[in-house]
Design an enzyme around this catalytic site. Structure first.
Site, PDB file in Angstrom:
ATOM      1  N   ASP A   9      26.904  45.960  53.596  1.00  0.00           N
ATOM      2  CA  ASP A   9      27.976  45.901  54.600  1.00  0.00           C
ATOM      3  C   ASP A   9      29.228  45.310  53.951  1.00  0.00           C
ATOM      4  OD1 ASP A   9      29.428  45.850  56.912  1.00  0.00           O
ATOM      5  OD2 ASP A   9      28.238  44.315  57.926  1.00  0.00           O
ATOM      6  N   ASP A 111      31.851  51.632  56.558  1.00  0.00           N
ATOM      7  CA  ASP A 111      31.772  50.462  55.681  1.00  0.00           C
ATOM      8  C   ASP A 111      30.382  49.856  55.563  1.00  0.00           C
ATOM      9  OD1 ASP A 111      31.661  49.524  58.260  1.00  0.00           O
ATOM     10  OD2 ASP A 111      33.089  47.891  57.978  1.00  0.00           O
ATOM     11  N   GLU A 112      29.352  50.607  55.935  1.00  0.00           N
ATOM     12  CA  GLU A 112      27.997  50.081  55.771  1.00  0.00           C
ATOM     13  C   GLU A 112      26.995  51.210  55.544  1.00  0.00           C
ATOM     14  OE1 GLU A 112      26.410  48.139  59.336  1.00  0.00           O
ATOM     15  OE2 GLU A 112      28.118  48.919  60.454  1.00  0.00           O
TER      16      GLU A 112
END
Length: 395
Positions: A9, A111-112
């Site tokens: 993350d 974003d993860e």
């Protein structure tokens, strides 16, 4: 076989990526070090804060509030417009880096990512890979990530949400009671704002309260959601990492040694083990390498890396190790203690029989193929070539 799952993350993605991109294009100020925020249209009083720096957060600026509210709290707040082309660029760079470790990657958001590392660890541990990924993202891409380490997606996701930024956390079944149950029930994955008052009304305030509540009563009150919430509170999640297979642009591995080594022969044996693992993965991906890179980190944390083109595109362990050994001999100064050894193949191309037929001898190919078959069937560590070394027997 127990699954080996990571959740990666990005910390404060939009602001971090904006900062990295500005620095890359010559800006001197790192906006992560000042009160700053990414926001919508600042000409509209209703524009909202999308991301904020640590300093902005420290004075009460929160994601989702209006620019007007944020500026009242922090008059010197510097505002930046979002740039989704930049975000996609850095999201893709992260994904390409993660492809070096496994092709089983699920993009959970921009974003993860979830990584299924089952069968890709070879001689390494999941925690060691998490540490390596955390460090490489920071050094190679310029931003930081949290990495959650566990045996299923739920627990890995929960682990990565523990203290931030730039942290690595484990959350295995035997750690649920001590690490997860004391948390507020609102912090459990998939528990929305509307669910919290309902859970609170029946005496559930902590995740542990939910885990120990009567499952049948929960189902009567909340239906399928109640059953899912109870299972999550107890760390139960059988979902798979949903991935679309993509070929990596490079494949590498590194190991931090249990003791510093200055013995030339022993370091070469470590390098051989790394080449074995990298070449195995290369053949598994049906790719050929055209360049090799050796990394050494000395006892005083100085990194030395050398790269060289291979004589021809190949996936042969013998040919790749010959080049790796040559690079090592050219770069290593005798008697300098080494604490980390890394090896990587780069500039990968699709396997082509017309190219590969000139690479290794048929005996080398047959040996590689036989070893690969045995490792695929019985596990990577089921067999080793003569000369390979157990890294942890080097004392």
């Amino acid at each position: 076989m127990e699954k080996q799952i990571l959740h990666v993350d990005v910390n404060n993605a939009f602001l971090s990526w904006t900062a990295v991109d500005r620095l890359k294009h010559g800006e001197k100020l790192d906006i992560r070090t000042v009160p700053a925020a990414i926001c919508g249209d600042e000409n509209k009083r209703s524009g909202i804060i999308l991301a904020k720096s640590t300093l902005a957060k420290s004075v009460g600026v929160v994601t989702g509030e209006t620019i007007y509210q944020a500026m009242k709290k922090c008059p010197n707040l510097t505002l930046f417009k979002p740039d989704f082309n930049v975000y996609r660029e850095y999201s893709r760079a992260l994904y390409n880096l993660l492809l070096e470790y496994t092709y089983k990657i699920e993009r959970f958001s921009i974003d993860e990512c979830f990584l299924d590392m089952t069968g890709f660890l070879m001689n390494d541990t999941l925690l060691s890979k998490a540490i390596e990924i955390n460090k490489r993202v920071k050094e190679d891409l310029g931003f930081t990530v949290n990495v959650g380490v566990s045996e299923n997606k739920l627990l890995a996701k929960m682990a990565s949400d523990f203290t931030k930024p730039d942290k690595i956390h484990t959350l295995y079944r035997n750690e649920i009671k001590s690490k997860m149950w004391p948390l507020d029930v609102s912090e459990l994955f998939m528990i929305g704002r509307k669910s919290v008052p309902k859970l609170n009304s029946i005496g559930i305030h902590k995740i542990g309260d939910l885990a120990n509540f009567d499952k049948n009563i929960l189902i009567k009150k909340m239906g399928k959601f109640g059953a899912m919430a109870w299972e999550y509170a107890n760390g139960i999640d059988n979902s798979e990492v949903n991935y679309i297979r993509e070929k990596p642009k490079s494949i590498g591995n590194s190991v931090t040694l249990p003791v510093d080594l200055s013995n030339h022969e022993k370091i070469e044996r470590v390098l051989l083990s790394l080449v074995e693992q990298v070449a195995f993965r290369l053949r598994k991906e049906e790719l050929l390498a055209t360049a090799a890179n050796v990394q050494l980190r000395t006892h005083d944390f100085k990194d030395i890396t050398h790269q060289s083109k291979l004589d021809f595109a190949t996936s042969s362990t013998k040919e790749i190790y010959a080049k790796a050994k040559k690079i090592f001999n050219e770069m290593y100064e005798y008697s300098i203690p080494v604490r980390l050894v890394g090896f990587r193949v780069e500039k990968l191309i699709e396997k082509d029989e017309q190219i590969s037929m000139f690479n290794a001898t048929s005996n080398d190919k047959d040996l590689d193929k036989t070893l690969d078959e045995l490792r695929n069937k019985y596990g990577y560590n089921s067999i080793k070539k003569a000369g390979e070394v157990d890294i942890y027997m080097l004392h």
